[in-house]
Scaffold this motif. Sequence first.
Motif, PDB file in Angstrom:
ATOM      1  N   MET A   1       0.804  -1.219   0.000  1.00 46.22           N
ATOM      2  CA  MET A   1       0.000   0.000   0.000  1.00 46.22           C
ATOM      3  C   MET A   1       0.834   1.264   0.000  1.00 46.22           C
ATOM      4  SD  MET A   1      -1.648  -1.278   3.519  1.00 46.22           S
ATOM      5  CE  MET A   1      -3.023  -0.157   3.293  1.00 46.22           C
ATOM      6  N   ASP A   2       2.059   1.127  -0.447  1.00 49.56           N
ATOM      7  CA  ASP A   2       2.898   2.300  -0.581  1.00 49.56           C
ATOM      8  C   ASP A   2       3.082   3.016   0.758  1.00 49.56           C
ATOM      9  OD1 ASP A   2       4.520   4.009  -2.000  1.00 49.56           O
ATOM     10  OD2 ASP A   2       2.894   5.413  -2.430  1.00 49.56           O
ATOM     11  N   CYS A   3       3.158   2.236   1.811  1.00 49.28           N
ATOM     12  CA  CYS A   3       3.309   2.803   3.139  1.00 49.28           C
ATOM     13  C   CYS A   3       4.744   3.335   3.285  1.00 49.28           C
ATOM     14  CB  CYS A   3       3.022   1.707   4.152  1.00 49.28           C
ATOM     15  SG  CYS A   3       2.736   2.325   5.767  1.00 49.28           S
ATOM     16  N   ARG A   4       4.881   4.597   3.677  1.00 45.29           N
ATOM     17  CA  ARG A   4       6.208   5.197   3.699  1.00 45.29           C
ATOM     18  C   ARG A   4       6.772   5.392   5.105  1.00 45.29           C
ATOM     19  NH1 ARG A   4       7.737   7.898  -0.873  1.00 45.29           N
ATOM     20  NH2 ARG A   4       9.816   7.620   0.006  1.00 45.29           N
ATOM     21  N   LEU A   5       5.893   5.351   6.088  1.00 48.14           N
ATOM     22  CA  LEU A   5       6.312   5.726   7.435  1.00 48.14           C
ATOM     23  C   LEU A   5       5.802   4.727   8.465  1.00 48.14           C
ATOM     24  CD1 LEU A   5       7.315   7.851   9.595  1.00 48.14           C
ATOM     25  CD2 LEU A   5       5.063   8.917   9.344  1.00 48.14           C
ATOM     26  N   GLN A   6       6.708   4.323   9.362  1.00 42.29           N
ATOM     27  CA  GLN A   6       6.258   3.525  10.503  1.00 42.29           C
ATOM     28  C   GLN A   6       6.518   4.331  11.767  1.00 42.29           C
ATOM     29  OE1 GLN A   6       6.952  -0.672  12.923  1.00 42.29           O
ATOM     30  NE2 GLN A   6       8.223  -0.249  11.161  1.00 42.29           N
ATOM     31  N   MET A   7       5.514   4.337  12.611  1.00 42.68           N
ATOM     32  CA  MET A   7       5.658   5.050  13.876  1.00 42.68           C
ATOM     33  C   MET A   7       5.511   4.033  15.007  1.00 42.68           C
ATOM     34  SD  MET A   7       3.468   8.433  12.819  1.00 42.68           S
ATOM     35  CE  MET A   7       1.900   7.615  12.618  1.00 42.68           C
ATOM     36  N   GLY A   8       5.850   4.444  16.207  1.00 35.69           N
ATOM     37  CA  GLY A   8       5.725   3.526  17.329  1.00 35.69           C
ATOM     38  C   GLY A   8       6.338   4.128  18.576  1.00 35.69           C
ATOM     39  N   GLY A   9       6.235   3.397  19.680  1.00 38.07           N
ATOM     40  CA  GLY A   9       6.830   3.860  20.930  1.00 38.07           C
ATOM     41  C   GLY A   9       8.347   3.836  20.816  1.00 38.07           C
ATOM     42  N   SER A  10       9.004   4.519  21.730  1.00 35.90           N
ATOM     43  CA  SER A  10      10.460   4.629  21.629  1.00 35.90           C
ATOM     44  C   SER A  10      11.138   3.261  21.718  1.00 35.90           C
ATOM     45  CB  SER A  10      10.991   5.555  22.712  1.00 35.90           C
ATOM     46  OG  SER A  10      10.586   5.105  23.976  1.00 35.90           O
TER      47      SER A  10
END
Length: 418
Positions: A192-201
């Motif tokens: 899905m053309d996902c460009r960014l992963q975020m998450g806890g430190s």
Amino acid sequence: MSQPKSEFLREAQARGYIHQATDTDGLDTVLCEKAPVPAYIGFDCTADSLHVGSLVPIMLLRLLQQTGHKPVVLMGGGTTKIGDPSGKDGQRQLLGDDEIQANMAGIKAIFRQFLTFGDGPTDAVMVNNDDWLRDLNYISFLRDYGQHFSVNRMLTFDSVRLRLDREQPLTFLEFNYMILQAYDFLELSRRMDCRLQMGGSDQWGNIVNGVELTRRVDGRELFGLTTPLMTTASGQKMGKTHQGAIWLNEKNLSSYDYYQFWRNTEDADVGRFLRLFTGLPIEEIERLEALPGAEINEAKKVLAFEATKLCRGEDAAATAAETARRVFEEHTLGEDLPRIAVSRDRLAGGVPLYELLRETGLANTNGEARRLIKGGGARVNDAKIADESAQVSAADIGENGVIKLSAGKKRHALVEVG
RNA sequence: GGAGGGGUGCCCGAGUGGUUAAAGGGGGCGGACUGUAAAUCCGUUGGCUUAGCCUACGUUGGUUCGAAUCCAACCCCCUCCA
């Protein structure tokens, strides 16, 4: 970092969501150039609900959607079968498919409160990594991706290193977790053309692995961003309290208790929490956090109301706020207090107070209830009861038809005849 | 496979035959002080039908008047050697 141009990063930075990021300028450029950028956060399915510890990432997904991008909620249906070693001393208990399935359903319900799901370009979607992890072929997976992981490097990541340093066991199973999570990022980038992963430190290492894997395999630049670890100003881990975790779903924690959790925020945390956990404009928050002395309580009420509204809806928030107002400001009863029904017959014969304290949930065991009474913390209709074996009877029913029980000054429950 | 170390209450951690439901700390709960805050101080913290009874120190047996403490076997973990 210079002032970001994208609305998402600017707000995220202003509100304190950002702890680390891989290439902020590059990410900023991508966010500005392409309208909806899909970005994801992964969640475990180890319980059927999430608690406030997960709220920062959830709020970040919400902000992402509000600033015109596409949130992807990744359910770790597959990776939960392995267990993330991050921040843990021992191997987690492994869950079966049925349990994971049930947990996932519970967690979905929570996300529906915070995000708008659908098929539109900025609508949130939910995916399950079990869909692509389940059928991986071991040999071909090793051949295609294993060569890109350096064990030397993996050993330096906190999640692994801390275990080894503390001489805690780390199984090969868990050691593989980070590889699979890295693969998730690659897979979402392709799908899905996902460009960014975020998450806890604590996810930093896992996220960076995904970024690197994708660059090596597909030559594609992805980004990572982590949120700060949430603690209270006095250094406590957020989200633990007397009855346990602060759950986000109604079934595990009433809206009134959820409201009260926020209402009891420490002074020093009010501004920070307003930024992180409400959608109020920054200017309004700056005004609220500057309230002097006891007036800061007004800011806490706003925080509690707004946070409850986001998680439980406006009606629930209003009811909880009204109950709190009646209980603490008028010293009367509120409809949101926990209540139990006791038959008239049973009450007529007299029921030990400690039993009722336990049945209402104000105490977990009869022994705890007795201690509460002995310690001077138990009250019936606001009158302190010191006799451990005191009985409650029909004579205690007030004019409003209920008996009010209290454990300490803040926890109340109602007994009604029925 | 061999040698050594270890498994204690919610967590950490003392305790090596009796007054040990088990020191101390953390966390929790209650009280005082306050502003439904923090800090501080005090009390409390296995269960029950609570002057009593029951369950508890990895598991199962044994020695003993009496065991978390001694013995045996087993399970699990760690370290070193092969």
